[in-house]
Motif scaffolding. Structure first.
Motif, mmCIF file in Angstrom:
data_model
loop_
_atom_site.group_PDB
_atom_site.id
_atom_site.type_symbol
_atom_site.label_atom_id
_atom_site.label_comp_id
_atom_site.label_asym_id
_atom_site.label_seq_id
_atom_site.Cartn_x
_atom_site.Cartn_y
_atom_site.Cartn_z
ATOM 1 N N GLU A 164 -6.100 -67.600 40.025
ATOM 2 C CA GLU A 164 -6.779 -67.866 41.285
ATOM 3 C C GLU A 164 -5.728 -68.228 42.332
ATOM 4 N N VAL A 165 -5.810 -67.590 43.487
ATOM 5 C CA VAL A 165 -4.828 -67.788 44.562
ATOM 6 C C VAL A 165 -5.488 -68.574 45.684
ATOM 7 N N ASP A 166 -4.867 -69.681 46.045
ATOM 8 C CA ASP A 166 -5.402 -70.498 47.143
ATOM 9 C C ASP A 166 -5.262 -69.724 48.453
ATOM 10 N N PRO A 167 -6.350 -69.512 49.187
ATOM 11 C CA PRO A 167 -6.276 -68.738 50.438
ATOM 12 C C PRO A 167 -5.313 -69.331 51.467
ATOM 13 N N LYS A 168 -5.132 -70.648 51.463
ATOM 14 C CA LYS A 168 -4.215 -71.274 52.433
ATOM 15 C C LYS A 168 -2.791 -70.796 52.204
ATOM 16 N N GLY A 169 -2.375 -70.761 50.955
ATOM 17 C CA GLY A 169 -1.024 -70.305 50.656
ATOM 18 C C GLY A 169 -0.841 -68.837 50.951
ATOM 19 N N LEU A 170 -1.856 -68.033 50.650
ATOM 20 C CA LEU A 170 -1.762 -66.600 50.921
ATOM 21 C C LEU A 170 -1.648 -66.338 52.413
ATOM 22 N N ALA A 171 -2.400 -67.083 53.212
ATOM 23 C CA ALA A 171 -2.323 -66.921 54.669
ATOM 24 C C ALA A 171 -0.947 -67.315 55.180
ATOM 25 N N ARG A 172 -0.365 -68.357 54.611
ATOM 26 C CA ARG A 172 0.981 -68.776 55.020
ATOM 27 C C ARG A 172 2.006 -67.690 54.732
ATOM 28 N N ILE A 173 1.915 -67.085 53.555
ATOM 29 C CA ILE A 173 2.862 -66.034 53.187
ATOM 30 C C ILE A 173 2.709 -64.821 54.104
ATOM 31 N N LYS A 174 1.464 -64.427 54.354
ATOM 32 C CA LYS A 174 1.235 -63.272 55.223
ATOM 33 C C LYS A 174 1.792 -63.506 56.626
ATOM 34 N N ALA A 175 1.858 -64.769 57.052
ATOM 35 C CA ALA A 175 2.332 -65.077 58.403
ATOM 36 C C ALA A 175 3.826 -64.852 58.562
ATOM 37 N N TYR A 176 4.600 -64.993 57.482
ATOM 38 C CA TYR A 176 6.049 -64.855 57.650
ATOM 39 C C TYR A 176 6.629 -63.567 57.069
ATOM 40 N N VAL A 177 5.885 -62.867 56.210
ATOM 41 C CA VAL A 177 6.413 -61.632 55.622
ATOM 42 C C VAL A 177 6.608 -60.575 56.711
ATOM 43 N N GLY A 178 7.732 -59.890 56.657
ATOM 44 C CA GLY A 178 8.016 -58.818 57.607
ATOM 45 C C GLY A 178 8.803 -59.245 58.819
ATOM 46 N N ASN A 179 9.287 -60.470 58.831
ATOM 47 C CA ASN A 179 10.098 -60.952 59.945
ATOM 48 C C ASN A 179 11.373 -60.109 60.079
ATOM 49 N N THR A 180 11.598 -59.541 61.239
ATOM 50 C CA THR A 180 12.781 -58.695 61.450
ATOM 51 C C THR A 180 13.842 -59.379 62.316
ATOM 52 N N THR A 181 13.690 -60.676 62.529
ATOM 53 C CA THR A 181 14.679 -61.423 63.315
ATOM 54 C C THR A 181 16.041 -61.386 62.640
#
Length: 301
Positions: free
Chosen positions: A141-158
């Motif tokens: 079971e994946v906590d939605p809060k953690g999944l949302a946090r990960i989705k927010a930073y994945v793909g950063n091209t800075t």
């Protein structure tokens, strides 16, 4: 299919090999004693790479053969022109190819986050080849809060101009997960996170992982995938501050699967495996007779 190996035979060897669909993939092998207790396969998280396991692999290589791959699109492995292939099914196929290429029959898997779920999938695909599983901050079971946090930073091209700036940025994103980290700790993590590009530093993964993550969907109920773990020695590591693996889910993994649980103080998602509570637990897990028997290594207990 042959692997290309370079490096001293008694230390660390760089390995490259071809996936079934032709990508050039990479791994590092930490070679210790002439007759190791067995092989350990270290599987990293979504945006990470095999360098995360350097410290643990060096320590374990006193007794074990340790293999730390870079999944496709991360580290030294080629980027996939089809981002949809950044998924556990394709990546576990890559791992079987790697193990077969190296002539490894059975392994113990240490998996962090995505890598833990890959280990569970491999246990479903061929349980006889998995002697034991260490699931680092991941469960059915994946906590939605953690999944949302990960989705927010994945793909950063800075890109960052220097290591100091990159280290500060990394601490800013992941600080809550590692509240006791020193500046030295953050610098060590940064060296495993960024690579030079041009005159700056960039994250060491394909930014297209963002699209792959957005398109991915987990099964509505992952508990059935964890059923094979009832007959495979399993150690669950949970960061006390984790926003991905809840305390309730971890407790259920103990009750339903018979897993051993270690809760790691002052850690969120995910423990880095160097913590004082983790190293003895990991050593004890690897030494247990049931695991050694599954490796066919009943004499080394």
């Amino acid at each position: 299919m042959n692997a290309i190996v370079s490096g001293p035979a008694d230390q660390i060897r760089d390995i490259t090999y071809r996936s079934a669909d032709g990508l050039l993939l990479a791994a590092r092998e930490f070679v210790g004693p002439p007759h190791p207790a067995g092989a350990v396969l270290c599987l990293h998280g979504l945006t990470r790479n095999g360098r995360d396991f350097d410290e643990t692999a060096r320590r374990l290589s006193a007794e074990w053969r340790v293999i730390a791959p870079d999944q496709r699109g991360r580290g030294r492995s080629e980027y996939d022109p089809t981002p949809a292939n950044y998924n556990p099914m394709t990546q576990t196929a890559d791992m079987w190819t790697l193990l077969d290429t190296l002539g490894v029959d059975r392994v113990v898997i240490i998996g962090t986050s995505m890598g833990a779920l890959m280990g569970v999938l491999m246990a479903n695909q061929n349980p006889g080849r998995i002697a034991g599983l260490v699931l680092n901050d991941a469960g059915p079971e994946v906590d939605p809060k953690g999944l949302a946090r990960i989705k927010a930073y994945v793909g950063n091209t800075t890109t960052y101009p220097d290591w100091d700036t990159a280290t500060t940025a990394l601490a800013g994103v992941h600080g809550p997960a590692y509240p006791t980290y020193s500046r030295e700790d953050w610098e060590r993590l940064a060296r495993a996170t960024f690579v030079p590009e041009g005159e700056g530093l960039r994250l060491d993964y394909d930014p297209a992982l963002k699209a792959a993550l957005a398109a991915a969907s987990a099964p509505p109920d992952m508990w059935p995938l964890f059923e094979p773990l009832k007959s495979i020695p399993t150690l669950v590591l949970r960061g006390q501050l984790s926003d991905l693996l809840s305390e309730a889910t971890a407790d259920q993994m103990v009750a339903r699967l018979g897993a051993t649980l270690i809760t790691v103080p002052d850690r969120g998602h995910a423990p880095d495996l160097s913590e004082p509570s983790v190293t003895p637990a990991l050593d004890a897990f690897l030494a247990q007779p049931q695991l050694r028997q599954r490796l066919g290594d009943t004499d080394k207990t």
